[in-house]
Design an enzyme around this catalytic site. Structure first.
Site, mmCIF file in Angstrom:
data_model
loop_
_atom_site.group_PDB
_atom_site.id
_atom_site.type_symbol
_atom_site.label_atom_id
_atom_site.label_comp_id
_atom_site.label_asym_id
_atom_site.label_seq_id
_atom_site.Cartn_x
_atom_site.Cartn_y
_atom_site.Cartn_z
ATOM 1 C CG HIS A 115 22.883 3.917 -18.695
ATOM 2 N ND1 HIS A 115 21.788 2.955 -19.540
ATOM 3 C CD2 HIS A 115 22.776 4.873 -18.928
ATOM 4 C CE1 HIS A 115 21.723 3.924 -20.495
ATOM 5 N NE2 HIS A 115 22.371 5.086 -20.236
ATOM 6 C CG ASP B 70 21.640 15.347 -18.045
ATOM 7 O OD1 ASP B 70 22.264 14.905 -17.185
ATOM 8 O OD2 ASP B 70 21.277 14.864 -19.088
ATOM 9 C CG ASP C 52 -0.218 -0.180 2.455
ATOM 10 O OD1 ASP C 52 1.203 -0.176 2.494
ATOM 11 O OD2 ASP C 52 -0.892 0.104 3.663
ATOM 12 N NE ARG D 82 27.831 11.509 -18.885
ATOM 13 C CZ ARG D 82 27.964 10.305 -18.375
ATOM 14 N NH1 ARG D 82 28.930 9.429 -18.830
ATOM 15 N NH2 ARG D 82 27.222 9.984 -17.314
ATOM 16 C CD GLU E 90 24.787 13.987 -22.099
ATOM 17 O OE1 GLU E 90 25.163 12.910 -21.507
ATOM 18 O OE2 GLU E 90 23.547 14.341 -22.118
ATOM 19 C CG HIS F 35 27.623 9.021 -24.718
ATOM 20 N ND1 HIS F 35 27.537 10.458 -24.808
ATOM 21 C CD2 HIS F 35 28.537 8.497 -23.685
ATOM 22 C CE1 HIS F 35 28.312 10.806 -24.082
ATOM 23 N NE2 HIS F 35 29.074 9.755 -23.207
ATOM 24 C CG ASP G 172 24.930 12.213 -15.654
ATOM 25 O OD1 ASP G 172 24.061 13.076 -15.382
ATOM 26 O OD2 ASP G 172 24.981 11.582 -16.724
ATOM 27 C CG HIS H 37 19.866 14.404 -24.027
ATOM 28 N ND1 HIS H 37 18.919 15.149 -22.971
ATOM 29 C CD2 HIS H 37 20.958 13.841 -23.287
ATOM 30 C CE1 HIS H 37 19.892 14.847 -21.928
ATOM 31 N NE2 HIS H 37 20.869 14.228 -22.013
ATOM 32 C CG HIS I 173 17.151 11.387 -22.394
ATOM 33 N ND1 HIS I 173 17.322 10.219 -21.935
ATOM 34 C CD2 HIS I 173 18.174 11.989 -21.760
ATOM 35 C CE1 HIS I 173 18.659 9.680 -21.758
ATOM 36 N NE2 HIS I 173 19.141 10.957 -21.494
ATOM 37 C CD GLU J 56 24.711 15.518 -19.082
ATOM 38 O OE1 GLU J 56 25.037 14.817 -18.174
ATOM 39 O OE2 GLU J 56 23.678 15.664 -19.766
ATOM 40 C CE1 TYR K 185 31.885 7.829 -20.146
ATOM 41 C CE2 TYR K 185 31.912 8.081 -22.274
ATOM 42 C CZ TYR K 185 31.536 8.548 -21.255
ATOM 43 O OH TYR K 185 30.392 9.799 -21.189
HETATM 44 N N1 GLY Z 1 21.515 12.020 -17.191
HETATM 45 C C1 GLY Z 1 21.095 11.265 -18.452
HETATM 46 C C2 GLY Z 1 21.887 11.850 -19.506
HETATM 47 O O1 GLY Z 1 22.999 12.311 -19.426
HETATM 48 O O2 GLY Z 1 21.560 11.772 -20.818
HETATM 49 MN MN MN Z 2 22.451 14.172 -20.476
HETATM 50 MN MN MN Z 3 23.542 13.542 -17.683
#
Ligand code: GLY
Ligand code: MN
Ligand code: MN
Length: 435
Positions: free
Chosen positions: A238, A266, A35, A403, A382, A345, A255, A349, A356, A405, A386
């Site tokens: 991830h 982000d 619940d 990274r 970003e 990647h 991140d 975005h 996103h 960003e 790696y």
């Molecule tokens: N934190 C998600 C991305 O960087 O796309």
């Molecule tokens: Mn991002």
């Molecule tokens: Mn991010």
């Protein structure tokens, strides 16, 4: 009609659907276990058009000569309000949120057929929620059943996202103000994590510093599950376990961004756990930073969405060659896409109500090109590098994952970077200095 940004967006939607009718439900509450519920998060499209925070609510926008906005919501209920908190109720909602009409949510099924009858098109996010697809089909059938009374069901079912995604792609001044604040809070969270970082801490302790700063400054919390990745964990894109001890001589990649009034920030920052970059870490970091600077410089009106990715890839590919990670010329590395072993990647975005965010990346036509950037679009920049441990990689580079960003608004003259967490080697080492 009030002059709120929500009313302006509803008007804009009504203008675009002609004589059609649009149905926009908010998100359902979700059970976590038994619940206990997940913290409630409204549907982003519904929020964009209403600012109405309660579950069990639906907006109906009827276009045409005399457009109308109708909100269905929970009735006031003293017993439930004692347990669960305030409800606006239809009458209160109509006044506070500036809709033309409001009804109890329990009347939706009965009223929907009359609201959609004799409309040219019904606009809905078909396929998003199968329960809603069934409800829409039932409402259409209810109208069809009245054909002998002269009622006609809409002949066209159209994808509402085609209209709303286009609107959400260009942020208005209210959204830009909120996103600037979300960016400032999130930047402060990253700076706090840098200040508190010590070798021997667990990744979740840094996560807690971010959470503390986000909530302390009034954000709802994290906009997405944060990544706090010490050492080689940063090479798992991830990684969200956040449960390892931070190795003394490694980097840590964070991140994380807050959600404020529905809008996400982000940000990623990567810094040395002990406060000082090693020469190898610094070499790698400077490459990613240069890639990010080149990418930000490529964000301007009229540029293709791909241009800033390509700018980042060129610098990263040069860096990979300089580090002797890859053989061959930079052009060959880009042509063969061998750089994807270390940068797999995209460089960013759309960002907004969703991390996103909604919005197409290619033009909506046969053979469409990448979208051209325009003032009001908000995106992340970003780039990353790696380097997973492997026999053909110099030992000192093993497990380095970086990274960087930031969140960027396209302006008429170029772009504005919303986020300002420490970023250069000098600034990071300065903020982490302990003497
Ligand atoms: N934190 C998600 C991305 O960087 O796309
Ligand atoms: Mn991002
Ligand atoms: Mn991010």
């Amino acid at each position: 009609m009030t002059h709120s940004p929500f009313a302006a967006r509803r008007q804009h939607l009504a203008d675009q659907i002609g004589n059609g009718v649009a149905i926009i439900p908010t998100a359902p509450e979700r059970v976590r276990n038994r619940d206990t519920h997940h913290p409630y998060r409204f549907d982003s499209y519904f929020w964009y058009l209403t600012g109405f925070p309660e579950p069990e609510a639906v907006l109906v926008v009827a276009g045409g000569d005399r457009p109308q906005c109708i909100l269905f919501c929970r009735e006031k209920n003293e017993e439930r309000e004692i347990w669960d908190g305030y409800r606006h109720g239809p009458e209160g909602a109509r006044e506070t949120f500036g809709v033309d009409l409001a009804y109890p949510i329990g009347e939706l099924e009965q009223r929907l057929p009359e609201l959609i009858a004799d409309r040219s098109a019904l606009w809905h996010s078909l396929g998003h929620d199968s329960e809603w697809d069934t409800r829409i089909a039932a409402a259409l059938n209810a109208v069809r059943a009245q054909s002998r009374a002269g009622k006609r069901a809409p002949r066209e079912i159209r994808d509402l996202r085609a209209v709303l995604d286009g609107m959400r792609l260009i942020k208005d001044s209210s959204e830009i103000g909120t996103m600037r604040r979300a960016a400032a809070i999130s930047s402060a969270g990253h700076a706090r994590a840098m200040r508190h970082c010590r070798p021997g801490m667990a990744e979740y302790e840094l996560e807690a510093e971010l959470t503390h700063e986000f909530r302390r400054r009034g954000a709802a919390g994290h906009a997405y599950t944060p990544i706090v990745a010490g050492g080689a964990n940063a090479c798992v894109l991830h990684y969200i376990e956040n449960d390892r001890i931070l190795p003394e001589n490694a980097l840590v990649l964070i991140d994380a961004g807050c959600e404020l009034d529905g809008y996400a920030a982000d940000i990623t920052r990567t810094f040395p756990v002990n406060g000082r970059f090693s020469p190898a870490q610094r070499d790698c970091y400077e490459i990613v930073l240069a890639a990010q600077e080149a990418a930000i410089a490529a964000v301007r009106p009229g540029a293709s969405f791909m241009a800033y990715h390509e700018a980042a890839v060129r610098i990263l590919a040069q860096g990979m060659a300089d580090l002797k990670l890859l053989p061959g010329s930079v052009d060959a590395v880009i042509e063969s896409e061998s750089y994807k072993r270390f940068y797999m990647h995209r460089t960013g975005h759309w960002l907004g109500l969703d991390v996103h965010d909604a919005g197409e990346y290619k033009e909506d036509r046969e053979g469409g090109e990448w979208i051209k950037l325009a003032p009001g679009m908000t995106l992340t920049v970003e780039p990353g590098l790696y380097i997973r441990p492997a026999a053909d990689i110099p030992q000192e580079l093993h497990g380095i994952g970086i990274r960087i960003e930031d969140d960027v608004l396209v302006t008429t003259g170029g772009c504005e970077v919303y986020t300002d967490a420490p970023k250069t080697v000098a600034d990071i080492e300065d903020v982490m200095r302990r003497d």
